[in-house]
Design a protein around this motif. Structure first.
Motif, PDB file in Angstrom:
ATOM      1  N   HIS A 104       0.985  -1.147   0.024  1.00 19.08           N
ATOM      2  CA  HIS A 104       0.045   0.102  -0.122  1.00 19.08           C
ATOM      3  C   HIS A 104       1.021   1.199   0.024  1.00 19.08           C
ATOM      4  CE1 HIS A 104      -2.468  -3.218   1.629  1.00 19.08           C
ATOM      5  NE2 HIS A 104      -3.779  -2.454   1.099  1.00 19.08           N
TER       6      HIS A 104
ATOM      7  N   VAL B  51      -6.344   5.873  -8.722  1.00 23.37           N
ATOM      8  CA  VAL B  51      -7.519   5.623  -7.676  1.00 23.37           C
ATOM      9  C   VAL B  51      -9.005   5.897  -8.132  1.00 23.37           C
ATOM     10  CG1 VAL B  51      -8.396   6.142  -5.255  1.00 23.37           C
ATOM     11  CG2 VAL B  51      -5.999   6.118  -5.845  1.00 23.37           C
TER      12      VAL B  51
ATOM     13  N   ILE C 210      -9.804   3.460 -10.649  1.00 18.61           N
ATOM     14  CA  ILE C 210     -10.338   2.175 -10.028  1.00 18.61           C
ATOM     15  C   ILE C 210     -11.810   2.192  -9.596  1.00 18.61           C
ATOM     16  CG2 ILE C 210      -9.860   0.701  -7.783  1.00 18.61           C
ATOM     17  CD1 ILE C 210      -6.831   1.352  -8.355  1.00 18.61           C
ATOM     18  N   ILE C 211     -11.958   3.512  -8.933  1.00 15.57           N
ATOM     19  CA  ILE C 211     -13.413   3.506  -8.425  1.00 15.57           C
ATOM     20  C   ILE C 211     -14.362   3.538  -9.312  1.00 15.57           C
ATOM     21  CG2 ILE C 211     -14.811   5.255  -7.212  1.00 15.57           C
ATOM     22  CD1 ILE C 211     -12.558   6.168  -5.708  1.00 15.57           C
TER      23      ILE C 211
ATOM     24  N   CYS D   3     -14.795  -0.117 -10.895  1.00 14.31           N
ATOM     25  CA  CYS D   3     -15.719  -0.670 -10.062  1.00 14.31           C
ATOM     26  C   CYS D   3     -17.126  -0.593 -10.032  1.00 14.31           C
ATOM     27  CB  CYS D   3     -14.807  -0.538  -8.355  1.00 14.31           C
ATOM     28  SG  CYS D   3     -13.388  -1.394  -8.113  1.00 14.31           S
TER      29      CYS D   3
ATOM     30  N   GLY E 120     -17.836  -0.180  -6.298  1.00 20.70           N
ATOM     31  CA  GLY E 120     -16.875   0.952  -6.011  1.00 20.70           C
ATOM     32  C   GLY E 120     -16.965   1.286  -4.423  1.00 20.70           C
TER      33      GLY E 120
ATOM     34  N   ILE F 103     -14.115   0.441  -2.174  1.00 22.17           N
ATOM     35  CA  ILE F 103     -12.660   1.314  -2.305  1.00 22.17           C
ATOM     36  C   ILE F 103     -12.492   2.127  -1.063  1.00 22.17           C
ATOM     37  CG2 ILE F 103     -11.346   3.038  -3.699  1.00 22.17           C
ATOM     38  CD1 ILE F 103     -11.910  -0.029  -4.635  1.00 22.17           C
TER      39      ILE F 103
ATOM     40  N   SER G 183     -11.989   0.136   1.782  1.00 23.73           N
ATOM     41  CA  SER G 183     -10.486  -0.336   2.199  1.00 23.73           C
ATOM     42  C   SER G 183      -9.575   0.790   2.455  1.00 23.73           C
ATOM     43  CB  SER G 183     -10.046  -1.080   0.650  1.00 23.73           C
ATOM     44  OG  SER G 183     -10.263   0.115  -0.237  1.00 23.73           O
ATOM     45  N   LEU G 184      -9.843   1.886   1.950  1.00 25.17           N
ATOM     46  CA  LEU G 184      -8.885   3.153   2.107  1.00 25.17           C
ATOM     47  C   LEU G 184      -8.848   3.537   3.810  1.00 25.17           C
ATOM     48  CD1 LEU G 184      -9.476   5.355  -1.083  1.00 25.17           C
ATOM     49  CD2 LEU G 184      -7.568   3.997  -0.346  1.00 25.17           C
TER      50      LEU G 184
ATOM     51  N   THR H 285     -16.860   8.294  -5.570  1.00 26.49           N
ATOM     52  CA  THR H 285     -17.599   7.190  -5.387  1.00 26.49           C
ATOM     53  C   THR H 285     -19.252   7.471  -5.573  1.00 26.49           C
ATOM     54  OG1 THR H 285     -15.773   6.280  -4.163  1.00 26.49           O
ATOM     55  CG2 THR H 285     -17.824   4.894  -3.951  1.00 26.49           C
TER      56      THR H 285
END
Length: 212
Positions: free
Chosen positions: A50, A78, A81-82, A85, A96, A99, A102-103, A149
């Motif tokens: 990470h 990032v 990725i969002i 997803c 999404g 995300i 997880s962050l 998101t």
């Protein structure tokens, strides 16, 4: 254009999505921060995958190259990725949403173990100074990612009926084409605000690293 019925969070106003995500993020961050502070050794996360983006930023030789690299990771990697997803929904839940969660977990672990590469929380004599700096960097980044998101929930092109079974009768249903995607005015505003927050956070982070 296809007429696609909205399900799950896509039916909710953007503000409700933002508040929900922010609340869940805050709870998870606090839980893992306390766990990391009391259980894990200091610097525990510094060698984790990470931290690879932070290592790439730290290797840059100038202020503006560090700033550009930070913006690239936050608004490029990032964010992409969002969005990718959020093209997928499982039982009405945008993928999404995972995300920010997880962050929150990794953020809590990093702060709780003081695993920063460009700073050291122990160097601050004032708790208020450390908290203010954290809110104007990590806090802005967090809100920016949550806004992105929440604003892209309506991008759900594929709908799954299971989190782990994707074939046979569990095969995802394509409910619309990419060209059918439309953002509401409030969703577009969220994206603009998110971009502004991420740029400000990147500048603040770069300035903090340069001041060491």
């Amino acid at each position: 254009m296809m007429d696609v019925p909205t399900v799950g969070p896509a039916r909710d106003p953007v503000l409700k999505r933002v508040l929900l995500l922010y609340g869940v993020h805050t709870i998870l961050f606090n839980i893992f921060f306390v766990f990391a502070y009391y259980v894990l050794p200091e610097g525990f996360m510094r060698s984790s995958p990470h931290m690879a983006p932070a290592e790439a930023v730290a290797r840059q030789s100038s202020f503006w190259s560090q700033f550009a690299m930070t913006v690239f990771f936050n608004m490029g990697v990032v964010t992409l990725i969002i969005v990718l997803c959020n093209f997928n929904q499982v039982k009405g839940i945008p993928v999404g949403y995972l995300i920010p969660m997880s962050l929150a977990i990794t953020g809590g672990l990093i702060v709780g173990t003081n695993s920063f590469l460009s700073d050291d929380l122990d160097r601050y004599d004032s708790v208020r100074e450390a908290m203010a700096l954290g809110q104007t960097i990590g806090g802005l980044e967090t809100l920016g990612f949550i806004l992105i998101t929440a604003a892209t929930v309506s991008l759900g092109v594929y709908r799954y009926r299971s989190w782990w079974r994707w074939s046979g009768r569990w095969k995802p249903e394509k409910v619309m084409n990419l060209r059918d995607i439309r953002l509401s005015r409030s969703e577009a505003i969220c994206l603009v605000v998110a971009a502004f927050l991420l740029i400000v956070a990147a500048y603040r982070e770069t300035a903090m690293a340069a001041s060491r």
